[in-house]
Motif scaffolding. Sequence first.
Motif, PDB file in Angstrom:
ATOM      1  N   GLU A 130      42.798  45.852  11.642  1.00 31.08           N
ATOM      2  CA  GLU A 130      43.947  46.737  11.800  1.00 31.08           C
ATOM      3  C   GLU A 130      44.721  46.395  13.063  1.00 31.08           C
ATOM      4  OE1 GLU A 130      42.600  50.755  11.767  1.00 31.08           O
ATOM      5  OE2 GLU A 130      42.223  50.776   9.604  1.00 31.08           O
ATOM      6  N   ARG A 186      47.649  48.296  15.063  1.00 31.26           N
ATOM      7  CA  ARG A 186      48.360  49.568  15.098  1.00 31.26           C
ATOM      8  C   ARG A 186      49.299  49.635  16.301  1.00 31.26           C
ATOM      9  NH1 ARG A 186      42.989  50.754  14.777  1.00 31.26           N
ATOM     10  NH2 ARG A 186      43.021  51.524  16.926  1.00 31.26           N
ATOM     11  N   GLN A 220      50.856  51.256  19.410  1.00 30.48           N
ATOM     12  CA  GLN A 220      50.266  52.126  20.424  1.00 30.48           C
ATOM     13  C   GLN A 220      51.260  52.222  21.578  1.00 30.48           C
ATOM     14  OE1 GLN A 220      45.937  51.810  21.220  1.00 30.48           O
ATOM     15  NE2 GLN A 220      46.515  51.499  23.353  1.00 30.48           N
ATOM     16  N   PHE A 279      50.501  47.154  21.031  1.00 33.81           N
ATOM     17  CA  PHE A 279      49.762  47.181  19.772  1.00 33.81           C
ATOM     18  C   PHE A 279      48.278  47.101  20.076  1.00 33.81           C
ATOM     19  CE2 PHE A 279      53.922  45.958  18.412  1.00 33.81           C
ATOM     20  CZ  PHE A 279      54.060  46.474  17.120  1.00 33.81           C
ATOM     21  N   THR A 328      48.810  46.720   8.902  1.00 32.18           N
ATOM     22  CA  THR A 328      49.573  47.685   9.674  1.00 32.18           C
ATOM     23  C   THR A 328      50.291  48.600   8.699  1.00 32.18           C
ATOM     24  OG1 THR A 328      51.113  47.866  11.548  1.00 32.18           O
ATOM     25  CG2 THR A 328      51.713  46.336   9.809  1.00 32.18           C
ATOM     26  N   ASP A 329      50.888  49.654   9.194  1.00 34.28           N
ATOM     27  CA  ASP A 329      51.585  50.571   8.297  1.00 34.28           C
ATOM     28  C   ASP A 329      52.637  49.831   7.484  1.00 34.28           C
ATOM     29  OD1 ASP A 329      50.094  52.656   9.223  1.00 34.28           O
ATOM     30  OD2 ASP A 329      51.566  53.289  10.721  1.00 34.28           O
ATOM     31  N   ASP A 363      39.748  47.674  19.765  1.00 36.18           N
ATOM     32  CA  ASP A 363      40.873  48.306  20.459  1.00 36.18           C
ATOM     33  C   ASP A 363      41.467  47.378  21.521  1.00 36.18           C
ATOM     34  OD1 ASP A 363      40.582  50.709  18.987  1.00 36.18           O
ATOM     35  OD2 ASP A 363      38.995  51.370  20.347  1.00 36.18           O
TER      36      ASP A 363
END
Length: 387
Positions: free
Chosen positions: A146, A148, A150, A154, A178-179, A216
Motif C-alpha cells: 500500500e 497512502r 499522508q 506518502f 493506492t486509492d 510505514d
Amino acid sequence: MSFSIPEAQPIDLGPQYRAVRARAASAAARFTADAVAIRAYTIEHGAVRPDVWQAFRETGCLGSAFDGPEGAGLLGAALVLEAFAERGIVLWMPVLSIAIARAIDRAGPQAARTAWLPGVASGSVHLAMAATEPESGHNLFAARTEIRAQGDDFSVSGRKRISSGVDLAERVLVLGRTDGGHTTVLVDPRSPGVTVTEVPMRYREGVRQYQLDFEDVVVPAEAVVGTPGQGMRVLWTFAAVERILTAALCTGSATYALDHAVAHAKSRVVTGSTPIGAHQAIAHPLARLHARAAAVRLLVWQAAAGHDAERGQDAAGAAEAAKVLASDLAFDCADHAVQVLGAEAWDERNGWLDHYLDARLSRSGPVSNEFALNHLAERVLGLPAHR
C-alpha cells in the motif's frame, strides 16, 4: 572469437548504430579473460568493477537511451549490452536503471527527471525495481503493498520479493496500491522502516537478490514517478524496455556460449584424430542454434527500434516476443555448451554453471515466459482471456 552474424536485416542499423556496436565490442574485448572475476567482484563489493564500469559508461548508451531522437536510443543500449554479454560480461543493473529512467522520462514529473536522469546518464546512479510480491508474483494488479497519502508525503507498507541489486542502488522504484489505482515511488532502501533481507539465490544475474519489507516508510511527494493512481502507466514503459534489454543480454549470452562450444568442438579430440565437431551429433545442434541466434538478434533489434519509434502496442508485442525467444535461445545455447564442454563446464572455476543457471532464470524472470505469452495471445492474437 565471435560469430559472424549475417548483415541482411529488416532494419538498417546505419553507420551510427554500427559504430556503437563496434565501440562496445572493442571495449568489452579488453575484459574477456576476466569475465568470471568481474562477476565475482560485483557480488563481493556491491559495485561493478570500476574499470569495466568506466568502459561501459564511455559507450554513451546510458544517456542516449532516453535523450530523444539525437541519441542512439534504446537500440543503442541494446547493442552495447549485447556486445558486453557476448564476452561473458552480463551487466544487469543498467537494464533496470535504463528502464526506470526511460519510464521517468516518459511519465515525469519534471522534478523526477531533473533529480535522476542526469545521474543515470552519467553512470553515477543505479536504480532498482520492487514490483513482484510473494503471493502474487508477476500479477502486479494483485499487489498488496500500500502507498497512502499522508499529508504532503506518502507512506509505503508491504513486502516485495524478488528485487535485484538493491545493495548497488541509490533508489528502488516501488509499485503499490493506492486509492483508485496504483502508484510508483522511488524509495531509498536505507530509509527508516525498510528491512532488506538477502534471498539466497546464488547471485543469479550476477547480483544479490533481496526481499524488501516496508513498514510505514515515509517518502516525500517528489519521490512519486508519474501521477498518483496511475502507476501502471509507468510500469508499462518500464516493462517493455526491461523485456527488450533482457533479450539483448540473452542474445549476447547465447553467442558467448556458442563461441565457446564451437571452439571446443574444433579442438577436442576423444578418439582417433578427428575433433568432435566433425560429428553431426555435435555439429548440427550448433548450426541450428547459430541460425536461431541470427534470427532472434534481428527481432531484438527490431523491437528496440520499434520502441524508439513509439509504435505503441506493436512495440509492446515485439518486446514480449523478443524476450520469450531470446531467453529460450540463451538457455538452449547454454545447455548445449555444457554438453559439448563436458567436464570443463562442471569445473566451478570456469563459471559455466553460473552461466547455465542465469540462462535458465531468464525464462522465469524478470517476467515469466508464460506471462509474456499471455500478452501475445490476448493482446496480439486477440484470443479470449481466462479470468
